[in-house]
Scaffold this motif. Structure first.
Motif, PDB file in Angstrom:
ATOM      1  N   PHE A 197       0.454  32.140  15.232  1.00 27.17           N
ATOM      2  CA  PHE A 197       0.464  31.075  16.235  1.00 27.17           C
ATOM      3  C   PHE A 197       0.342  29.705  15.569  1.00 27.17           C
ATOM      4  O   PHE A 197       1.061  28.767  15.909  1.00 27.17           O
ATOM      5  CB  PHE A 197      -0.668  31.252  17.251  1.00 27.17           C
ATOM      6  CG  PHE A 197      -0.468  32.382  18.215  1.00 27.17           C
ATOM      7  CD1 PHE A 197       0.797  32.743  18.655  1.00 27.17           C
ATOM      8  CD2 PHE A 197      -1.554  33.091  18.696  1.00 27.17           C
ATOM      9  CE1 PHE A 197       0.984  33.778  19.553  1.00 27.17           C
ATOM     10  CE2 PHE A 197      -1.388  34.128  19.596  1.00 27.17           C
ATOM     11  CZ  PHE A 197      -0.124  34.472  20.026  1.00 27.17           C
ATOM     12  N   HIS A 198      -0.559  29.599  14.620  1.00 25.70           N
ATOM     13  CA  HIS A 198      -0.780  28.326  13.928  1.00 25.70           C
ATOM     14  C   HIS A 198       0.496  27.861  13.219  1.00 25.70           C
ATOM     15  O   HIS A 198       0.914  26.704  13.373  1.00 25.70           O
ATOM     16  CB  HIS A 198      -1.940  28.481  12.941  1.00 25.70           C
ATOM     17  CG  HIS A 198      -2.248  27.241  12.178  1.00 25.70           C
ATOM     18  ND1 HIS A 198      -2.874  26.160  12.746  1.00 25.70           N
ATOM     19  CD2 HIS A 198      -1.989  26.896  10.897  1.00 25.70           C
ATOM     20  CE1 HIS A 198      -2.995  25.205  11.844  1.00 25.70           C
ATOM     21  NE2 HIS A 198      -2.464  25.624  10.715  1.00 25.70           N
ATOM     22  N   SER A 251       3.608  28.962  13.718  1.00 21.70           N
ATOM     23  CA  SER A 251       4.720  28.820  14.665  1.00 21.70           C
ATOM     24  C   SER A 251       4.672  27.485  15.389  1.00 21.70           C
ATOM     25  O   SER A 251       5.717  26.875  15.649  1.00 21.70           O
ATOM     26  CB  SER A 251       4.701  29.964  15.683  1.00 21.70           C
ATOM     27  OG  SER A 251       4.937  31.186  15.028  1.00 21.70           O
ATOM     28  N   GLU A 252       3.493  27.021  15.716  1.00 19.86           N
ATOM     29  CA  GLU A 252       3.383  25.740  16.407  1.00 19.86           C
ATOM     30  C   GLU A 252       3.869  24.598  15.518  1.00 19.86           C
ATOM     31  O   GLU A 252       4.516  23.664  15.997  1.00 19.86           O
ATOM     32  CB  GLU A 252       1.967  25.529  16.918  1.00 19.86           C
ATOM     33  CG  GLU A 252       1.743  26.422  18.129  1.00 19.86           C
ATOM     34  CD  GLU A 252       0.345  26.423  18.692  1.00 19.86           C
ATOM     35  OE1 GLU A 252      -0.413  25.469  18.429  1.00 19.86           O
ATOM     36  OE2 GLU A 252       0.031  27.384  19.421  1.00 19.86           O
ATOM     37  N   LYS A 253       3.610  24.700  14.218  1.00 20.33           N
ATOM     38  CA  LYS A 253       4.139  23.691  13.295  1.00 20.33           C
ATOM     39  C   LYS A 253       5.669  23.744  13.272  1.00 20.33           C
ATOM     40  O   LYS A 253       6.336  22.711  13.309  1.00 20.33           O
ATOM     41  CB  LYS A 253       3.617  23.937  11.876  1.00 20.33           C
ATOM     42  CG  LYS A 253       2.182  23.557  11.649  1.00 20.33           C
ATOM     43  CD  LYS A 253       1.886  23.666  10.167  1.00 20.33           C
ATOM     44  CE  LYS A 253       0.603  24.371   9.910  1.00 20.33           C
ATOM     45  NZ  LYS A 253       0.335  24.591   8.493  1.00 20.33           N
ATOM     46  N   LEU A 309       7.714  24.921  15.595  1.00 21.13           N
ATOM     47  CA  LEU A 309       8.258  24.442  16.874  1.00 21.13           C
ATOM     48  C   LEU A 309       8.242  22.914  16.939  1.00 21.13           C
ATOM     49  O   LEU A 309       9.200  22.290  17.409  1.00 21.13           O
ATOM     50  CB  LEU A 309       7.480  25.043  18.045  1.00 21.13           C
ATOM     51  CG  LEU A 309       7.731  26.522  18.308  1.00 21.13           C
ATOM     52  CD1 LEU A 309       6.706  27.070  19.296  1.00 21.13           C
ATOM     53  CD2 LEU A 309       9.143  26.760  18.813  1.00 21.13           C
ATOM     54  N   LYS A 310       7.178  22.321  16.463  1.00 18.20           N
ATOM     55  CA  LYS A 310       7.079  20.853  16.430  1.00 18.20           C
ATOM     56  C   LYS A 310       8.172  20.281  15.531  1.00 18.20           C
ATOM     57  O   LYS A 310       8.851  19.317  15.901  1.00 18.20           O
ATOM     58  CB  LYS A 310       5.693  20.444  15.923  1.00 18.20           C
ATOM     59  CG  LYS A 310       5.464  18.959  15.847  1.00 18.20           C
ATOM     60  CD  LYS A 310       4.048  18.664  15.335  1.00 18.20           C
ATOM     61  CE  LYS A 310       3.801  17.198  15.174  1.00 18.20           C
ATOM     62  NZ  LYS A 310       4.249  16.668  13.891  1.00 18.20           N
ATOM     63  N   GLU A 356      10.396  27.735  23.314  1.00 17.60           N
ATOM     64  CA  GLU A 356       9.049  27.260  23.643  1.00 17.60           C
ATOM     65  C   GLU A 356       8.469  28.048  24.815  1.00 17.60           C
ATOM     66  O   GLU A 356       7.283  28.385  24.817  1.00 17.60           O
ATOM     67  CB  GLU A 356       9.070  25.760  23.940  1.00 17.60           C
ATOM     68  CG  GLU A 356       9.312  24.926  22.703  1.00 17.60           C
ATOM     69  CD  GLU A 356       9.542  23.454  22.985  1.00 17.60           C
ATOM     70  OE1 GLU A 356       9.300  22.659  22.070  1.00 17.60           O
ATOM     71  OE2 GLU A 356       9.979  23.088  24.107  1.00 17.60           O
ATOM     72  N   TYR A 373       7.616  31.586  23.552  1.00 15.94           N
ATOM     73  CA  TYR A 373       6.463  31.491  22.661  1.00 15.94           C
ATOM     74  C   TYR A 373       5.173  31.333  23.470  1.00 15.94           C
ATOM     75  O   TYR A 373       4.184  32.024  23.214  1.00 15.94           O
ATOM     76  CB  TYR A 373       6.644  30.318  21.683  1.00 15.94           C
ATOM     77  CG  TYR A 373       5.401  30.044  20.889  1.00 15.94           C
ATOM     78  CD1 TYR A 373       5.076  30.837  19.786  1.00 15.94           C
ATOM     79  CD2 TYR A 373       4.530  29.031  21.245  1.00 15.94           C
ATOM     80  CE1 TYR A 373       3.915  30.608  19.076  1.00 15.94           C
ATOM     81  CE2 TYR A 373       3.375  28.794  20.540  1.00 15.94           C
ATOM     82  CZ  TYR A 373       3.068  29.588  19.454  1.00 15.94           C
ATOM     83  OH  TYR A 373       1.909  29.365  18.755  1.00 15.94           O
ATOM     84  N   CYS A 374       5.182  30.438  24.451  1.00 13.40           N
ATOM     85  CA  CYS A 374       3.986  30.230  25.286  1.00 13.40           C
ATOM     86  C   CYS A 374       3.629  31.492  26.057  1.00 13.40           C
ATOM     87  O   CYS A 374       2.446  31.838  26.173  1.00 13.40           O
ATOM     88  CB  CYS A 374       4.187  29.060  26.248  1.00 13.40           C
ATOM     89  SG  CYS A 374       4.119  27.464  25.442  1.00 13.40           S
ATOM     90  N   LYS A 413       2.107  33.933  23.602  1.00 15.14           N
ATOM     91  CA  LYS A 413       0.762  33.486  23.214  1.00 15.14           C
ATOM     92  C   LYS A 413      -0.248  33.773  24.323  1.00 15.14           C
ATOM     93  O   LYS A 413      -1.331  34.300  24.055  1.00 15.14           O
ATOM     94  CB  LYS A 413       0.791  31.993  22.880  1.00 15.14           C
ATOM     95  CG  LYS A 413      -0.509  31.474  22.331  1.00 15.14           C
ATOM     96  CD  LYS A 413      -0.378  30.032  21.903  1.00 15.14           C
ATOM     97  CE  LYS A 413      -1.696  29.544  21.308  1.00 15.14           C
ATOM     98  NZ  LYS A 413      -1.604  28.147  20.871  1.00 15.14           N
TER      99      LYS A 413
END
Length: 156
Positions: A53-54, A56-58, A60-61, A124, A127-128, A131
């Motif tokens: 998750f950590h 992947s969020e980078k 996605l950003k 997104e 992914y959400c 999560k």
């Protein structure tokens, strides 16, 4: 003896897992990851998934920022980020996220900015959803583990 609460939580956990498999959110790789978890590392899966998750969020950003630049030369960099996300998603069994990444990749190969933006929105969203559902699963699993440790006094 396990408490009744632990048994019910076990049922809830299995029901949620079955739902996620039936919906194609997860695949057999998630079960293989679970097989690596044992008494010596009871939180192995949640730790691996939290790292996912950590990271992947980078990614996605970064993907969103690259798409906002609207430079055709950025499609190659987008592809690099997507390859990373495909690899990590498939390694934890995130089937729908992986599939959306593959569709996103196809849009980058076609240099299709509208298709890429649509694919990013779908990515997104998936992914959400993943999560939220995995956090729900880990909460149930944690409650079940706590309930299993509870011993009730025997009534005479």
């Amino acid at each position: 003896m396990l408490g009744l609460g632990a048994d019910l939580l076990w049922v809830d956990m299995n029901r949620l897992l079955s739902f996620l498999f039936h919906q194609g959110v997860l695949d057999e790789q998630f079960l293989q990851l679970h097989q690596l978890q044992d008494e010596t590392s009871p939180n192995f899966v949640s730790e691996v998934v939290n790292i996912y998750f950590h990271e992947s969020e980078k990614l996605l950003k970064n993907l969103r920022e690259l798409l906002m630049e609207k430079e055709l030369s950025e499609y190659k960099r987008i592809g690099i980020h997507l390859n990373e996300l495909i690899g990590s998603s498939s390694s934890i069994g995130a089937k729908r996220v992986t599939n959306v990444c593959i569709s996103f990749q196809a849009a980058t190969h076609q240099n299709n900015p509208v298709g890429c933006m649509r694919a990013l929105e779908m990515l997104e969203h998936e992914y959400c959803y993943l999560k939220n559902k995995l956090h729900e699963l880990f909460q149930i699993e944690q409650q079940r583990a706590l309930a299993a440790r509870v011993r009730y006094p025997v009534q005479n």
